[in-house]
Design a protein around this motif. Structure first.
Motif, short mmCIF file in Angstrom:
data_model
loop_
_atom_site.label_atom_id
_atom_site.label_comp_id
_atom_site.label_asym_id
_atom_site.label_seq_id
_atom_site.Cartn_x
_atom_site.Cartn_y
_atom_site.Cartn_z
N HIS A 13 -3.45 -9.61 -0.87
CA HIS A 13 -4.08 -8.32 -0.62
C HIS A 13 -5.52 -8.67 -0.24
O HIS A 13 -6.24 -9.25 -1.06
N HIS A 35 -5.97 -1.67 -6.31
CA HIS A 35 -5.74 -0.38 -6.96
C HIS A 35 -4.88 -0.48 -8.21
O HIS A 35 -4.94 0.40 -9.06
N ASP A 66 -1.14 -2.79 -4.21
CA ASP A 66 -1.28 -1.34 -4.21
C ASP A 66 0.06 -0.60 -4.12
O ASP A 66 0.19 0.40 -3.41
N HIS A 119 -4.43 0.02 5.82
CA HIS A 119 -3.42 1.10 5.81
C HIS A 119 -3.02 1.63 7.18
O HIS A 119 -1.90 2.05 7.38
N HIS A 162 -3.57 -4.09 2.16
CA HIS A 162 -4.92 -3.53 2.02
C HIS A 162 -5.34 -2.71 3.25
O HIS A 162 -6.12 -1.80 3.13
N ASP A 212 -10.63 3.79 0.42
CA ASP A 212 -10.85 2.74 -0.56
C ASP A 212 -12.32 2.34 -0.60
O ASP A 212 -12.89 1.93 0.40
N ASP A 249 0.80 -1.24 0.00
CA ASP A 249 0.00 0.00 0.00
C ASP A 249 0.83 1.29 0.00
O ASP A 249 0.59 2.17 0.83
N HIS A 274 0.79 3.14 -2.76
CA HIS A 274 -0.08 3.97 -3.59
C HIS A 274 0.72 5.07 -4.31
O HIS A 274 0.37 6.25 -4.24
MN LIG Z 1 -4.49 0.12 -0.50
#
Ligand SMILES: [Mn+2]
Length: 361
Positions: free
Chosen positions: A151, A86, A44, A194, A192, A167, A8, A10
């Motif tokens: 995830h 994502h 992600d 955070h 997944h 999300d 994550d 991102h």
């Molecule tokens: Mn995420």
């Protein structure tokens, strides 16, 4: 084998704090730090397709740079990546992200093996976890340490919606503790979730060995939910030690102080302690703070502002306090205060009643 686990990030832009967080993680993996053999990224890594080509080029350059730096001293660390909800569409099995990167995608259950480890990755999966659970079970190898990269949303009370950032797919691929126990992998390295680092043990029966499920939390601030210093997880599969490692990456924190007119010092000390705790990271621009001052004060508002800014310097804060010295001198209020002080109730209850009456005045 020493594994550093994250998820994550991102990534959005090759120049921002998220990308810097990736560099910070690579530093941990590299020669001078934790002597990591394997970096796992459970989904992600990218936020969306915007900037994706630029990001991929920058990412590959960075990975190659670390690879060269390391190869002179030790075997360079390997990077394993699975797509999350994502970035599921942002990879192709033929992508080249660096000579030490292994993308686990292209089928429901992917594997990567070393002498001692059997690593199974589940790339973004739309269906029900039960529909692939036997395939995941079959992929286990009894002679090796079995590791699952996934995830997912773990069905546990503390895993709440807001924990997965903004999300919309917060309930993506739900997995229950029963399913984890059934699979009996030694380590489940997940992504997944955070907001914080979570490490949970599970075992087949009371006398069987302990297995571990780990959410490392985002290694950098993504939304306002990523409070406190960000972490990654370090695992040594030989000695079986697991520990969170703090990163020097951007994080978020909030501070709400309720001032009390008879004890102004308490609120100011609280404020001082909060700022002091984050001081070093503020200087490095790695802490994003939200400070809100509430309640009632007995000194003039100008004087209060001066006192506060001696502590905060140029850090922004929200000032919602109300000056109430007139009320404090009101005879009815004084009588109420005397009665309240004599009552045999908890300090919290007294404070609640005090604030209630203050509001009414
Ligand atoms: Mn995420």
């Amino acid at each position: 084998m020493r594994i550093l686990h994250t998820a994550d990030l991102h990534l959005r832009n090759p120049k921002d704090e998220r990308f810097k967080a990736l560099e910070c993680i690579f530093d941990k993996c590299s020669i001078n730090e934790e002597k990591v053999d394997l970096l796992t990224i459970s989904g992600d890594l990218f936020d969306n397709k915007e900037n994706i080509y630029n990001l991929r080029v920058e990412l590959r350059n960075l990975i190659e740079e670390y690879g060269e730096r390391d190869s002179f001293f030790k075997p360079k660390f390997k990077i394993l990546i699975i797509p999350g909800n994502h970035d599921e569409t942002l990879y192709d099995i033929n992508d080249y992200l660096g000579s030490n990167v292994e993308l686990l995608c292209g089928k429901n259950v992917c594997s990567y093996n070393t002498n001692s480890l059997n690593i199974i990755g589940i790339p973004y999966f739309k269906g029900d976890f039960d529909s692939i659970i036997s395939e995941i079970e079959d992929a286990k190898k009894s002679s090796k340490v079995n590791i699952l990269l996934v995830h997912c949303t773990l069905g546990f009370p503390e895993i709440r919606r807001e924990g997965c950032g903004e999300d919309r797919e917060y309930n993506y691929l739900p997995i229950s503790m029963e399913q984890l126990i059934y699979l009996d992998y030694d380590y489940v390295l997940a992504g997944h979730f955070h907001s914080s680092y979570i490490q949970k043990s599970f075992q087949k029966s009371q006398d069987s060995k302990k297995n571990w499920f780990i959410y490392p939390g985002s290694p950098v601030k993504i939304t306002r939910n990523e409070k406190g210093k960000r972490r990654v997880c370090l695992i040594d599969t030989e000695t079986q030690f697991i520990k969170p490692i703090e990163l020097d990456t951007l994080y978020f924190d909030t501070c709400n102080i309720n001032f009390h007119p008879y004890n102004m010092g308490k609120g100011l000390i609280e404020l001082y302690q909060f700022i002091d705790k984050h001081k070093q990271n503020l200087e490095l621009n790695k802490a994003e703070l939200e400070i809100s001052l509430n309640g009632y004060i007995s000194i003039p508002e100008k004087e209060f502002k001066e006192e506060v800014e001696k502590i905060t310097g140029n850090i922004k804060y929200k000032n919602n306090v109300v000056q109430v010295s007139e009320i404090l001198n009101n005879s009815i209020f004084i009588r109420f205060k005397e009665i309240l002080d004599q009552r045999d109730i908890t300090a919290e209850k007294k404070e609640e009643l005090f604030n209630f009456i203050m509001g009414a005045f």
